[in-house]
Design a protein around this motif. Sequence first.
Motif, PDB file in Angstrom:
ATOM      1  N   ARG A 344       0.818  -1.214   0.000  1.00  0.00           N
ATOM      2  CA  ARG A 344       0.000   0.000   0.000  1.00  0.00           C
ATOM      3  C   ARG A 344       0.856   1.269   0.000  1.00  0.00           C
ATOM      4  N   THR A 415       1.734  -3.809  -3.665  1.00  0.00           N
ATOM      5  CA  THR A 415       0.515  -3.028  -3.923  1.00  0.00           C
ATOM      6  C   THR A 415       0.758  -1.526  -3.774  1.00  0.00           C
ATOM      7  N   GLY A 419      -4.165  -0.356  -2.948  1.00  0.00           N
ATOM      8  CA  GLY A 419      -4.224  -1.805  -2.756  1.00  0.00           C
ATOM      9  C   GLY A 419      -4.179  -2.593  -4.050  1.00  0.00           C
TER      10      GLY A 419
END
Length: 479
Positions: A344, A415, A419
């Motif tokens: 993320r 990611t 995400g």
Amino acid sequence: MKSRTPKKIIAILLSFLLIISSAGLNAFADEENTSEIKQSTTETTTEKKVTKEEAQKTLEDQRKDLEKKLKESEKLLAGFKEDAKVTEEYINALDEKIGYINEELNVLDKQIASAQEKIKELNKQIKPLEKELKGLEKEYEEAKKEFDKLNDEFNSTYNAYCMRIRAVYISGGTSILAALLTSKDLAQFINRIEMIRAVSRSDAKLLKRVNAKMEQIITRQDGLNAKKAEVLKAQKELSAKKKESEKQQQSVESKQEEIASKKISLAESRAQSDSLFAEYTAKTQLYTEFRNEDEELVKSVNNEIDALLSGLKAPDEVTTAADAEHDPNKVQKPESDGSNLYSRSNAVLNLTYPAPGHYGVSQVFGHYRNGRAHTGIDFPCPTGSKIVAAQKGIVIKVKRLNYSYGYYIMVYHGTDASGRKIVTLYAHNSSILVSVGQSVKKGEQIAKSGSTGNSTGPHCHFEVIINGAKVNPKNYLSK
């Protein structure tokens, strides 16, 4: 705030000019602004329901339009001189023709499928109709036999009645009176009266039988006529269905002949396009892929990649997914400090060029004139040039093919902030220096460039895949 020095400003301008010039080297793609190309070939679209007749008309309209465009394309190609054929313009025009033929073949396939479906439906209707007609014909034959029998009985009764009437007529009305008057006595007179009455009763019964038989014949005649009408109607309907089925079958055969003819033309055009394209890229050194690769091979490779991408897990799900050709347990888990994969973070999208020092582009992301997708960017570079990982990550696929991507590598990087799973692909290498499950750093060499698989010459084909969709790599590359 401290102002920038002239040297820094000049360096920035030179970098900007270099990016523009490298993008300008592309000579082949039509749609550079395409944002993404789905890896999967299946698409879901919301369409209003149309009737089969409307669908067939739409297909026929499409064919007419494609035929018109095809003729225009052939006219354009005929206008090129022989020495102008090894040019971008001629190859693009030829590929456009190939695209029209491909589209027309697709339309023909749909028309054949539609006709075959109609034949199938008609055959389903024909079989019960044949059975029904057979039953009706049998019923009609039985009814006709009964009618003929009844008619014979009527004729026999009617003939007997006619004979009786004739006998009465010949004998005349006075014969009865004479018979009574010439009686010798009362007993004979009474006997003769009884005989006359018996004959009259017999005549009345005979007449009644004639009338009854006549009524039966009329009733049976009506029923027979109705049955015959049913038979004729069934025969007419069956005949119409069979004619329609034959018409559809002829249409299928005619279109199959068209497909065979167009496939010959397509093969010739593809061979010419590939030959001219190889000559052109050799002359310009703008090596890339041939545009006319076998569709089934492409589909097979894409399906395999789809299967791998669908199994990928995010770093916070503990482990990455491995493809079927190696042991899943050998795939390294992301370390707690995130050194293997990004979790993320949009830093994952800051990619370096895969072939350092080779920034010229021979083929951008988008679609060719023939309609096929080019799902990455091609960087021409001599065989053996260094190919590096665009970002840190874990190698999730290593494949050595003699078609399609040739020797290619896929790296999973983790990611982004949303995400989304980020994967890069490096194709047509001459040799591969990493293995599945291996961690790599940004800029680390993973292969040597080459021209394996579907390639006109040495180059690096580079792809960026975000959540299974192939996106334009130029939006994420920086030196």
